[in-house]
Structure formats: structure tokens, C-alpha cells
Write a protein that holds these residues in place. Sequence first.
Motif, mmCIF file in Angstrom:
data_model
loop_
_atom_site.group_PDB
_atom_site.id
_atom_site.type_symbol
_atom_site.label_atom_id
_atom_site.label_comp_id
_atom_site.label_asym_id
_atom_site.label_seq_id
_atom_site.Cartn_x
_atom_site.Cartn_y
_atom_site.Cartn_z
ATOM 1 N N PRO A 276 0.820 -1.220 0.000
ATOM 2 C CA PRO A 276 0.000 0.000 0.000
ATOM 3 C C PRO A 276 0.854 1.272 0.000
ATOM 4 O O PRO A 276 1.946 1.306 0.550
ATOM 5 C CB PRO A 276 -0.803 -0.119 1.289
ATOM 6 C CG PRO A 276 -0.904 -1.579 1.529
ATOM 7 C CD PRO A 276 0.415 -2.136 1.053
ATOM 8 N N GLU A 277 0.290 2.282 -0.612
ATOM 9 C CA GLU A 277 0.955 3.563 -0.785
ATOM 10 C C GLU A 277 0.785 4.481 0.411
ATOM 11 O O GLU A 277 1.624 5.317 0.689
ATOM 12 C CB GLU A 277 0.291 4.291 -1.973
ATOM 13 C CG GLU A 277 0.781 3.863 -3.326
ATOM 14 C CD GLU A 277 2.131 4.491 -3.578
ATOM 15 O OE1 GLU A 277 2.178 5.698 -3.841
ATOM 16 O OE2 GLU A 277 3.123 3.759 -3.461
ATOM 17 N N VAL A 278 -0.353 4.319 1.064
ATOM 18 C CA VAL A 278 -0.790 5.348 2.002
ATOM 19 C C VAL A 278 -1.077 4.775 3.382
ATOM 20 O O VAL A 278 -1.629 3.684 3.515
ATOM 21 C CB VAL A 278 -2.094 6.014 1.482
ATOM 22 C CG1 VAL A 278 -2.565 7.093 2.444
ATOM 23 C CG2 VAL A 278 -1.870 6.588 0.092
ATOM 24 N N ARG B 22 -9.565 3.220 -1.235
ATOM 25 C CA ARG B 22 -9.425 1.851 -1.739
ATOM 26 C C ARG B 22 -10.346 1.619 -2.923
ATOM 27 O O ARG B 22 -9.978 0.945 -3.883
ATOM 28 C CB ARG B 22 -9.743 0.849 -0.626
ATOM 29 C CG ARG B 22 -8.668 0.808 0.450
ATOM 30 C CD ARG B 22 -9.100 -0.042 1.607
ATOM 31 N NE ARG B 22 -8.133 0.002 2.700
ATOM 32 C CZ ARG B 22 -8.448 0.046 3.979
ATOM 33 N NH1 ARG B 22 -9.732 0.069 4.341
ATOM 34 N NH2 ARG B 22 -7.513 0.084 4.900
ATOM 35 N N GLN B 23 -11.533 2.190 -2.823
ATOM 36 C CA GLN B 23 -12.449 2.044 -3.959
ATOM 37 C C GLN B 23 -11.898 2.716 -5.194
ATOM 38 O O GLN B 23 -12.211 2.337 -6.316
ATOM 39 C CB GLN B 23 -13.820 2.611 -3.618
ATOM 40 C CG GLN B 23 -14.599 1.688 -2.694
ATOM 41 C CD GLN B 23 -16.071 2.018 -2.667
ATOM 42 O OE1 GLN B 23 -16.426 3.153 -2.366
ATOM 43 N NE2 GLN B 23 -16.903 1.048 -2.984
ATOM 44 N N ALA B 24 -11.068 3.700 -4.975
ATOM 45 C CA ALA B 24 -10.442 4.392 -6.106
ATOM 46 C C ALA B 24 -9.164 3.663 -6.536
ATOM 47 O O ALA B 24 -8.435 4.129 -7.388
ATOM 48 C CB ALA B 24 -10.129 5.833 -5.722
ATOM 49 N N GLY B 25 -8.901 2.517 -5.898
ATOM 50 C CA GLY B 25 -7.749 1.724 -6.313
ATOM 51 C C GLY B 25 -6.444 2.094 -5.626
ATOM 52 O O GLY B 25 -5.373 1.685 -6.065
ATOM 53 N N ILE B 26 -6.533 2.861 -4.568
ATOM 54 C CA ILE B 26 -5.324 3.247 -3.847
ATOM 55 C C ILE B 26 -5.205 2.394 -2.583
ATOM 56 O O ILE B 26 -6.127 2.356 -1.769
ATOM 57 C CB ILE B 26 -5.384 4.748 -3.477
ATOM 58 C CG1 ILE B 26 -5.454 5.590 -4.745
ATOM 59 C CG2 ILE B 26 -4.180 5.140 -2.626
ATOM 60 C CD1 ILE B 26 -5.834 7.039 -4.510
ATOM 61 N N GLN C 64 4.942 3.760 12.845
ATOM 62 C CA GLN C 64 4.418 2.578 12.172
ATOM 63 C C GLN C 64 4.415 2.774 10.655
ATOM 64 O O GLN C 64 4.813 1.895 9.900
ATOM 65 C CB GLN C 64 3.006 2.286 12.670
ATOM 66 C CG GLN C 64 2.465 0.963 12.164
ATOM 67 C CD GLN C 64 1.051 0.690 12.644
ATOM 68 O OE1 GLN C 64 0.502 1.435 13.456
ATOM 69 N NE2 GLN C 64 0.465 -0.371 12.127
ATOM 70 N N ALA C 65 3.989 3.963 10.249
ATOM 71 C CA ALA C 65 3.978 4.270 8.811
ATOM 72 C C ALA C 65 5.379 4.132 8.244
ATOM 73 O O ALA C 65 5.584 3.608 7.148
ATOM 74 C CB ALA C 65 3.456 5.683 8.586
ATOM 75 N N ASN C 66 6.332 4.560 9.017
ATOM 76 C CA ASN C 66 7.718 4.489 8.578
ATOM 77 C C ASN C 66 8.195 3.052 8.412
ATOM 78 O O ASN C 66 8.800 2.698 7.404
ATOM 79 C CB ASN C 66 8.606 5.219 9.574
ATOM 80 C CG ASN C 66 10.046 5.262 9.112
ATOM 81 O OD1 ASN C 66 10.914 4.652 9.702
ATOM 82 N ND2 ASN C 66 10.286 5.950 8.003
ATOM 83 N N THR C 67 7.938 2.221 9.393
ATOM 84 C CA THR C 67 8.384 0.827 9.266
ATOM 85 C C THR C 67 7.632 0.095 8.164
ATOM 86 O O THR C 67 8.173 -0.817 7.549
ATOM 87 C CB THR C 67 8.230 0.043 10.580
ATOM 88 O OG1 THR C 67 7.144 0.582 11.315
ATOM 89 C CG2 THR C 67 9.471 0.144 11.418
ATOM 90 N N HIS D 121 3.290 7.719 1.534
ATOM 91 C CA HIS D 121 2.537 8.874 2.038
ATOM 92 C C HIS D 121 1.820 8.555 3.334
ATOM 93 O O HIS D 121 1.312 7.450 3.496
ATOM 94 C CB HIS D 121 1.479 9.321 1.012
ATOM 95 C CG HIS D 121 2.069 9.790 -0.272
ATOM 96 N ND1 HIS D 121 2.651 11.025 -0.423
ATOM 97 C CD2 HIS D 121 2.186 9.170 -1.467
ATOM 98 C CE1 HIS D 121 3.098 11.157 -1.669
ATOM 99 N NE2 HIS D 121 2.828 10.035 -2.325
ATOM 100 N N ALA D 122 1.789 9.530 4.205
ATOM 101 C CA ALA D 122 0.932 9.427 5.374
ATOM 102 C C ALA D 122 -0.112 10.520 5.272
ATOM 103 O O ALA D 122 0.202 11.655 4.897
ATOM 104 C CB ALA D 122 1.748 9.607 6.645
#
Length: 423
Positions: free
Chosen positions: A333-335, A356-360, A377-380, A385-386
Motif C-alpha cells: 500500500p501507498e498510504v 481503496r475504492q479508487a484503487g489506492i 508505524q507508517a515508517n516501518t 505517504h501518510a
Amino acid sequence: MKSGETRLYQAPRGTSDILPQEQYYWRYVETKAANTCQLYGYERIDFPAFEDAGLFTRSIGAETDIVDKEMYTFEDRGGNKITLIPEGTASICRAYVEHGLHNLPQPVKLYYFASVFRYERPQAGRYRQHHQFGYEAIGDDDPALDAEVINMAWQLFQSLGIPRLSLILNSIGCKICRPGYLAVLKNYYANYVNELCSDCKTRLGRNPLRLLDCKNLSCQQIADVAPKSADYLCQECAEHFSQLKRYLGLLELPFVVNHRLVRGLDYYTRTVFEVQPEAEGSQSTIGGGGRYDNLIEELGGKPTPAIGFATGIERIILNLKSQQVLVPPLPKPEVFIAHLGNDARDEAIKLSFKLRQAGIGVIESTGSKSLKAQLRQANTLGVNHAVIIGDQEVKSGTVILRDMTNARQEAIPLARLEERLKQ
RNA sequence: GUGAGUGUCGCCCAGCGGUUCAAGGCGCCAGGUUGUGGCCCUGGAGAACGAGGGUUCGAAUCCCUCCACUCACCCCA
């Protein structure tokens, strides 16, 4: 380790879990294999994880170790003798006969991924459950088909990027010429009985071909100068073998004929081949196969020549690692969405779903951790993007979009987030 | 089935008869910022030392049995 009353379960001997951190190897191999099949026009088939026990004694051969001592066989509640499949070829042949695939244009070309089971003492590259990728071309005895099957195996390893492999080839004849060769071979070995290792002594009576690939040094010396099967082929087999070698030459494959290559399954005829990594540990084979022109008939079909190949995925991965092949990571995941406060959490739940519905791909923070903890957590997780939502953002209808790669962030209207993430 | 080696926190591993015996590193969690990651600092959680028995005043450390893992043989992917 929790002790106490509760017993700690372990995966059964010779089996293992494939944890997420290992999965990229598996996906890599599976993707390359499936691509190769697609390139050569092979279609996927799946078959059961267990079969009627008789299928294997019939096909692999009662005198082989697999049947003799390695099969997981049991009786089910209905009293049927069941065996966890120890290989894939027999099942494919069964399916070919059972579903009348001889009515398709021949040869029929099939591939599979399957778990196979063999009751053995595990060691490096050898397990009680392992995963095979294999393919079969059924319904043609043209040596050009042998060449294709061998080439395909070689190209698979090329595409996987495993260096320092060799391609070993031999022909062990057919039911017409093999008996004669076996007689010559036994006759030759009769002079050396006393010098053979104990295993080879028993092999002499049960399965003389296997004398040739003994690892024992003194047995090897005897085997090295033993009569060669290729010298005792009948007219057709000899012609087949020489055509095959010519085709492999056309394809510029770096094959080596080794008269000591015999393979351990009884159903092989004519062409046998193996792909071997640079000597390392005891597992000298990364993949192998051969022709089995009598098997379909043996299983009740019409006489139908066929040839196939199989490789162990665990062994491939072992080689990818030891040869330090670069394997691409899996997409993730990107985000990451971080939130602070109850209103923000509501917003985050809705937003995650919308993205997610937009495919992200989105990983949504759960619980009520500090922002610091959430970003850690986002970092690990390694997201790019956060998205941060706090009470202020909820009020103003914005979110903070933080670029984790360079620590830049900005407040943007909620409505524009999706579009920003997509660019 | 045979042979050899190993078994200490999730992972790597120190300790090898007693006097901090349960150390350290990684990872995890938290704090150093009242709403902000990666580096650094501090703290915390987490192991009765594979299981059972024995020797001993005393064992993670010695012995036995079992179990598991690893490697090799057999054989194969």
C-alpha cells in the motif's frame, strides 16, 4: 515460549510456514514459471493433493524408494487407500486418461504447481512437503518436443537469473532395447560385486540402472567405465537421441551427455535430463525430467508417448539466495492514514474505504496511539505517504498529506486528496 | 531407516558447577515535542535456560532418556 498446561505446537517435521517476508521469492518464481509456460503454450492444470494409492505404485514403480518407503499412505474413513501425492506426473496422466484429453489436438501441454509429500528425513533442500512446478507434453514422440521441453526448463532458469547451472542429458532406451542393456550392465557389474558399497549390492538385483549414479567414490570409478546405455539403444531410440542432440545444438543449449544420469523413477524411457547447480551441499538437482512413453498406456490409456519436467521451488529459492540473485519486492500500500480523536477516526474510516475504492492501497491506523507512534508505524511499513487527520482537519474539511520520503507535508482539502495521490 | 552436531526472551547470541545464573545486540513498546516517522538518548515488556529423570550442599552449566532442529547417507525436487 509459554509453558504451563498448554502444549506448544510446531509445524510437523519437514514442513514449514512461508512467512510474509519470504513471499516475494515465491511470487517471483511463480510468475517467471507461469510466464514461461505462457510463452511455450502450456496451460495450467490443478489436481488433487491425494490420489488412490495404486496410481503411484503403478506409475513410479514398486522398486523405487518413493513407493517403497516414502509415501504418505493411509486409509480414509471409507476404507479407500489414499496417498498424498509424491509427484505430479502420475496425476496428470490420470487426468489425461480420465478426461479423454487424447481427443484434443496432440500434444497436450500442461503445467502445474503442487505440494508434494514424501516421508523422508529432512535436510537442506529436502522436505516432507515441498512445492513443485512442473509441466508435461503428452501425445507426441517427436524429439523436437523433447528439445522444446528441455529448452523451456533451461529458459526458465535463465529468466530466473540463476547462474552456473549445467544441463545434463542421457538416453536410457525403451522397453525394446533396455533389457539388453541391463543384461550387459549386470554382466559387467558381476565382476565388481565385492568392491561395491552395500547399497549398490542390493541395487544390483533390484534396480541395476541405479548403480550408475551412486555417490560412493569407489562405486563411481566402476560406474565411470561401465557400459553406456546410449551405446545399446535400438535403431529408433538411437535416431531419436541423435536428433534431440542436434536440435539442442540448433538451440545452442550447453548440454552435456552423462551416461551415469539415470533418474530414480521407473517410468522414464529414452530421454532423461537434469539441471544441476554448482556442487553445493548434497542436493545436486534443481530440476529434472524425461520421457515416459509407456506410462499413459500403463494407466489404462491408449499407447501415448509423453515427456515432462519438474522442479522444486524450495531448491530454486535456495539457489536464488546462494547466488544472490536480486529479487524484486512485492507491491504494498501507498498510504497510511493516521488520526487523532474520535471525529477524526470516523473520518479516517470513511476515507480509507473511499481511497481503496479508487484503487489506492491504504493501511488504516487502528487503536488510539499517539501520532508519533502512528508515524513510526507508517515508517516501518514503508509507505510513501501518510495522511494525518486531527480535529482541526475535521473542522476545516482538510487533511495533512505527508510525503514520507522527504518529510514535506501540506494541508489539502479532503476532496482533493484522491486526485493528489493519483498524480 | 543410519550417522554426526545442536537446543538459553520473537530473532542472533554470552554464560559452561556456586559469589547478579540469567548478560548483550536486533526487533517490539513507551518517553525525550503540548498533534509528527526515519538518527540519537532513556526506560519498559519479554527466557524458570527443549522435556523428564539423575549426580551434587548447589546445575542453564555434569550424566541418562526422550523430543525437536540442523547436516550428511539412502533417494530425489
